[in-house]
Design an enzyme around this catalytic site. Structure first.
Site, short mmCIF file in Angstrom:
data_model
loop_
_atom_site.label_atom_id
_atom_site.label_comp_id
_atom_site.label_asym_id
_atom_site.label_seq_id
_atom_site.Cartn_x
_atom_site.Cartn_y
_atom_site.Cartn_z
N ASP A 99 2.64 -10.64 -5.51
CA ASP A 99 2.81 -9.59 -6.51
C ASP A 99 3.03 -10.21 -7.89
OD1 ASP A 99 3.37 -7.37 -7.98
OD2 ASP A 99 4.53 -6.43 -6.38
N CYS A 133 -0.40 -2.96 -10.71
CA CYS A 133 -0.87 -4.36 -10.80
C CYS A 133 -1.98 -4.65 -9.79
CB CYS A 133 0.29 -5.34 -10.59
SG CYS A 133 1.57 -5.22 -11.87
N ARG A 134 -1.62 -4.91 -8.53
CA ARG A 134 -2.61 -5.40 -7.57
C ARG A 134 -3.68 -4.37 -7.22
NH1 ARG A 134 1.69 -7.09 -3.21
NH2 ARG A 134 2.61 -5.23 -4.15
N SER A 135 -3.28 -3.15 -6.84
CA SER A 135 -4.32 -2.20 -6.40
C SER A 135 -5.22 -1.71 -7.54
CB SER A 135 -3.72 -1.04 -5.58
OG SER A 135 -2.81 -0.27 -6.32
N CYS A 168 -0.73 -0.56 -3.09
CA CYS A 168 0.31 -1.57 -3.33
C CYS A 168 1.62 -0.85 -3.62
CB CYS A 168 -0.10 -2.55 -4.43
SG CYS A 168 -0.29 -1.83 -6.07
N ASN A 179 1.22 0.53 -7.83
CA ASN A 179 -0.12 0.98 -8.29
C ASN A 179 -0.30 0.73 -9.79
OD1 ASN A 179 -2.01 4.13 -8.36
ND2 ASN A 179 -2.76 2.08 -7.98
P1 4NP Z 1 2.14 -3.73 -7.74
O1 4NP Z 1 3.33 -4.49 -8.50
O2 4NP Z 1 2.70 -3.23 -6.44
O3 4NP Z 1 1.13 -4.78 -7.55
O4 4NP Z 1 1.68 -2.60 -8.66
C1 4NP Z 1 4.58 -3.93 -8.81
C2 4NP Z 1 4.70 -3.02 -9.83
C3 4NP Z 1 5.93 -2.54 -10.19
C4 4NP Z 1 7.06 -2.97 -9.50
C5 4NP Z 1 6.93 -3.86 -8.47
C6 4NP Z 1 5.71 -4.35 -8.12
N1 4NP Z 1 8.33 -2.49 -9.88
O5 4NP Z 1 9.34 -2.99 -9.31
O6 4NP Z 1 8.45 -1.62 -10.76
#
Ligand code: 4NP
Length: 154
Positions: A124, A14-16, A9, A12
């Site tokens: 997300d 949240c989702r993954s 993702c 790394n």
């Molecule tokens: P992920 O979510 O891709 O599911 O881990 C996010 C985590 C951090 C950010 C964006 C999405 N960020 O903008 O820092």
């Protein structure tokens, strides 16, 4: 033979990591021997544990993800993994651009393991705070993935 699965993702955190935690639990329940990891396309959170909201929501559902640590996707991941699973189309495109010549492992969308095998993005929760619905979505996709992996093993 151990099948190696990588979830990818953006951050790394949240989702993954949630997908990784869910697959670890469901693979164990199914008696599947897997190597499972997750990675980010962006380097912002490298070295950090998952988002505290993801840790809490996962714990509520019985998944322990707090010992994970964000790392960046690398081009040698194309050599290490049998399945590279992207959480959304933008991620799929980003990692496709890093593919070394001659490496044919497909990058599949997480939603392709759903009952309708559709091409949709996993939303997300980092921005929305809606972690529980995303976990429920991921659990359904992981069920489909486990079914696929059990078929592969035969
Ligand atoms: P992920 O979510 O891709 O599911 O881990 C996010 C985590 C951090 C950010 C964006 C999405 N960020 O903008 O820092």
């Amino acid at each position: 033979m151990t099948i190696r699965v990588l979830f990818v993702c953006l951050g790394n955190i949240c989702r993954s990591p949630m997908a990784e935690g869910i697959l670890r639990a469901k693979a164990q329940d199914a008696g599947l021997e897997l190597e499972i990891d997750s990675a980010a396309t962006a380097g912002w959170h490298v070295g950090n544990p998952p988002d505290a909201r993801a840790v809490v929501a996962s714990r509520i559902k019985g998944y322990n993800i707090e010992d994970q640590m964000s790392r960046r996707f690398r081009s040698d991941d194309f050599e290490t993994f049998d399945y590279i699973i992207a959480m959304d189309e933008a991620i799929r495109r980003d990692i496709e651009a890093k593919r070394p010549a001659g490496k044919s492992v497909p990058i599949v969308l997480m939603s392709s393991f759903g009952p309708d095998a559709e091409d949709v993005d996993v939303p997300d929760p980092y921005y929305t705070g809606k972690f529980m619905p995303v976990i429920a979505l991921l659990e359904g996709y992981v069920d489909g993935l486990v079914a696929q992996l059990l078929t592969d093993r035969q």
